[in-house]
Scaffold this motif. Structure first.
Motif, PDB file in Angstrom:
ATOM      1  N   ARG A 116       0.802  -1.220   0.000  1.00  0.00           N
ATOM      2  CA  ARG A 116       0.000   0.000   0.000  1.00  0.00           C
ATOM      3  C   ARG A 116       0.837   1.273   0.000  1.00  0.00           C
ATOM      4  NH1 ARG A 116      -5.137  -0.122   3.780  1.00  0.00           N
ATOM      5  NH2 ARG A 116      -5.531   1.707   2.489  1.00  0.00           N
ATOM      6  N   ARG A 148      -4.521  11.365   9.328  1.00  0.00           N
ATOM      7  CA  ARG A 148      -5.650  10.834   8.565  1.00  0.00           C
ATOM      8  C   ARG A 148      -6.311  11.988   7.815  1.00  0.00           C
ATOM      9  NH1 ARG A 148      -5.665   8.567  13.626  1.00  0.00           N
ATOM     10  NH2 ARG A 148      -5.500   6.282  13.708  1.00  0.00           N
ATOM     11  N   GLU A 150      -9.404  12.582   7.313  1.00  0.00           N
ATOM     12  CA  GLU A 150     -10.533  13.132   8.051  1.00  0.00           C
ATOM     13  C   GLU A 150     -10.073  14.139   9.109  1.00  0.00           C
ATOM     14  OE1 GLU A 150     -11.566   8.809   7.010  1.00  0.00           O
ATOM     15  OE2 GLU A 150      -9.815   9.977   7.635  1.00  0.00           O
ATOM     16  N   LYS A 172      -8.822   9.888  15.794  1.00  0.00           N
ATOM     17  CA  LYS A 172      -9.836   8.840  15.814  1.00  0.00           C
ATOM     18  C   LYS A 172     -10.106   8.457  17.260  1.00  0.00           C
ATOM     19  CE  LYS A 172     -10.694   4.290  13.756  1.00  0.00           C
ATOM     20  NZ  LYS A 172     -10.092   3.221  12.910  1.00  0.00           N
ATOM     21  N   TYR A 228     -14.771  14.611   2.739  1.00  0.00           N
ATOM     22  CA  TYR A 228     -13.812  13.532   2.482  1.00  0.00           C
ATOM     23  C   TYR A 228     -14.098  12.891   1.122  1.00  0.00           C
ATOM     24  CZ  TYR A 228     -11.337   9.113   2.780  1.00  0.00           C
ATOM     25  OH  TYR A 228     -10.510   8.059   2.503  1.00  0.00           O
ATOM     26  N   THR A 248      -5.098   6.143  -3.070  1.00  0.00           N
ATOM     27  CA  THR A 248      -6.065   6.686  -2.123  1.00  0.00           C
ATOM     28  C   THR A 248      -5.378   7.702  -1.218  1.00  0.00           C
ATOM     29  OG1 THR A 248      -5.636   5.006  -0.428  1.00  0.00           O
ATOM     30  CG2 THR A 248      -7.285   4.482  -2.112  1.00  0.00           C
ATOM     31  N   HIS A 250      -5.401   7.715   1.893  1.00  0.00           N
ATOM     32  CA  HIS A 250      -4.791   6.997   3.011  1.00  0.00           C
ATOM     33  C   HIS A 250      -3.376   6.538   2.672  1.00  0.00           C
ATOM     34  CE1 HIS A 250      -4.686   4.706   6.724  1.00  0.00           C
ATOM     35  NE2 HIS A 250      -4.239   3.671   6.034  1.00  0.00           N
ATOM     36  N   GLN A 251      -3.105   6.324   1.391  1.00  0.00           N
ATOM     37  CA  GLN A 251      -1.776   5.868   1.016  1.00  0.00           C
ATOM     38  C   GLN A 251      -0.707   6.934   1.251  1.00  0.00           C
ATOM     39  OE1 GLN A 251      -3.324   3.958  -2.804  1.00  0.00           O
ATOM     40  NE2 GLN A 251      -1.474   2.770  -2.439  1.00  0.00           N
ATOM     41  N   ARG A 253      -0.620   8.827   3.979  1.00  0.00           N
ATOM     42  CA  ARG A 253      -0.300   8.576   5.387  1.00  0.00           C
ATOM     43  C   ARG A 253       0.549   7.315   5.522  1.00  0.00           C
ATOM     44  NH1 ARG A 253      -2.078   8.580  10.839  1.00  0.00           N
ATOM     45  NH2 ARG A 253      -2.744   6.574  11.677  1.00  0.00           N
ATOM     46  N   HIS A 254       0.096   6.253   4.860  1.00  0.00           N
ATOM     47  CA  HIS A 254       0.804   4.980   4.920  1.00  0.00           C
ATOM     48  C   HIS A 254       2.247   5.142   4.429  1.00  0.00           C
ATOM     49  CE1 HIS A 254       0.603   0.441   4.690  1.00  0.00           C
ATOM     50  NE2 HIS A 254       1.740   0.706   4.075  1.00  0.00           N
ATOM     51  N   SER A 274       2.006   9.174  13.954  1.00  0.00           N
ATOM     52  CA  SER A 274       0.775   8.595  13.420  1.00  0.00           C
ATOM     53  C   SER A 274      -0.447   8.815  14.300  1.00  0.00           C
ATOM     54  CB  SER A 274       0.965   7.093  13.221  1.00  0.00           C
ATOM     55  OG  SER A 274       1.116   6.441  14.475  1.00  0.00           O
ATOM     56  N   TYR A 285       2.205  -0.210   9.068  1.00  0.00           N
ATOM     57  CA  TYR A 285       2.696   0.994   8.408  1.00  0.00           C
ATOM     58  C   TYR A 285       4.217   1.082   8.447  1.00  0.00           C
ATOM     59  CZ  TYR A 285      -2.144   2.527   8.936  1.00  0.00           C
ATOM     60  OH  TYR A 285      -3.502   2.616   8.881  1.00  0.00           O
TER      61      TYR A 285
END
Length: 308
Positions: A116, A148, A150, A172, A228, A248, A250-251, A253-254, A274, A285
């Motif tokens: 990812r 993230r 969001e 989160k 989002y 994406t 998220h990738q 962040r990853h 993170s 990750y």
């Protein structure tokens, strides 16, 4: 007075729509509330807002859920199921449920994903795309902070500390934390804000519709907070031409966490970067990528050392 021999039920009759609203009202984090709301809105739509939450039938719920999310990825299936399970637990604690309407459903196994993170060269290419300033700021900030999506989309201008290159975010689960960025974001962010001191950091291209909350609207321009869904669509559209794309949000962040691990960041530093509170959650990750593996193999090859 109850009739002799009759057992009086202790279950309270509550409308499904009210049960949904009451439960969502207990969730502090806007991001978590929005995510849980997707599954609960679908449940209310399927079974009716006026129906009794305590009469949800396991067989009907099972059939509905599999029809609604059976074709989704294992991750999405599990996320929606977890949302409903959390709500049902809350309702059962208040005696609104007697049985478990989700008893037929089990989480699906999620296949291991070792690919990812995108490479550093791909990140450089993505951040160098000719796109509007708002997207350049968001994508750069996502990568540099490893936050993230969001969390950053919920930022308001007063949350920013541009002098120290950081901002307060709601993680989160509702925890307030700090994320920090680097030079790329620091150069772009002031240009995008253009002197704005209030309102959402990331706003839409058009004015908000009348029903949008005041807190999600920039008072100067009248534009609403960028969602989002729209941010994800724009990123995927612009990365569709890459090998292995579309990517994406998220990738980003990853990839940042993976690259930081490759650069030797300690586990405590990676957890701070993170926002994870569990080393187990962080593990996926912090796995070095293919390029790092190839470089390590070349640098530690005994034959290569003899040739030097």
């Amino acid at each position: 007075m109850a009739e002799p021999g009759r057992v009086r039920s202790i279950r309270h009759s509550v409308r499904l729509g009210d049960a949904r609203d009451i439960y969502l009202g207990t969730i502090v984090s806007p991001n978590t509330r929005r995510g849980y709301g997707i599954a609960l809105a679908a449940l209310v739509e399927a079974f009716g807002a006026d129906s009794d939450v305590g009469l949800l039938d396991p067989d009907r719920v099972d059939g509905w859920f599999r029809f609604r999310w059976g074709g989704a990825s294992a991750q999405t299936f599990n996320v929606r199921l977890a949302s409903l399970r959390a709500a049902c637990t809350y309702w059962a604690e208040r005696c609104w449920l007697v049985g478990d309407p989700l008893q037929r459903l089990r989480p699906r196994p999620v296949p291991a994903d070792r690919s990812r993170a995108v490479t550093r060269a791909e990140v450089t290419a993505i951040l160098g795309l000719d796109v509007p300033l708002r997207e350049r700021v968001l994508w750069t900030m996502l990568y540099e902070t490893a936050a993230r999506a969001e969390e950053l989309l919920e930022l308001d201008v007063p949350d920013l500390d541009t002098a120290n290159r950081c901002a307060r975010v709601t993680r989160k689960g509702g925890t307030v934390d700090v994320v920090a960025w680097q030079t790329g974001t620091a150069r772009l962010l002031p240009r995008m804000l253009a002197g704005r001191r209030t309102g959402p950091v990331f706003v839409t291209d058009r004015k908000a519709k009348p029903h949008v909350a005041v807190a999600d609207t920039d008072p100067g321009s009248g534009r609403g907070r960028l969602s989002y869904r729209r941010a994800a669509e724009l990123f995927e559209d612009n990365t569709a031409g890459f090998t292995g794309g579309p990517f994406t949000l998220h990738q980003l962040r990853h990839s940042r966490l993976t690259h930081a691990a490759e650069d030797g960041a300690s586990t405590p530093m990676l957890m701070t970067l993170s926002g994870h509170t569990s080393v187990r959650s962080l593990a996926k990750y912090a796995r070095p990528g293919k390029d790092a593996l190839l470089a390590w193999q070349a640098n530690t090859d005994p034959a290569a050392r003899r040739r030097r």
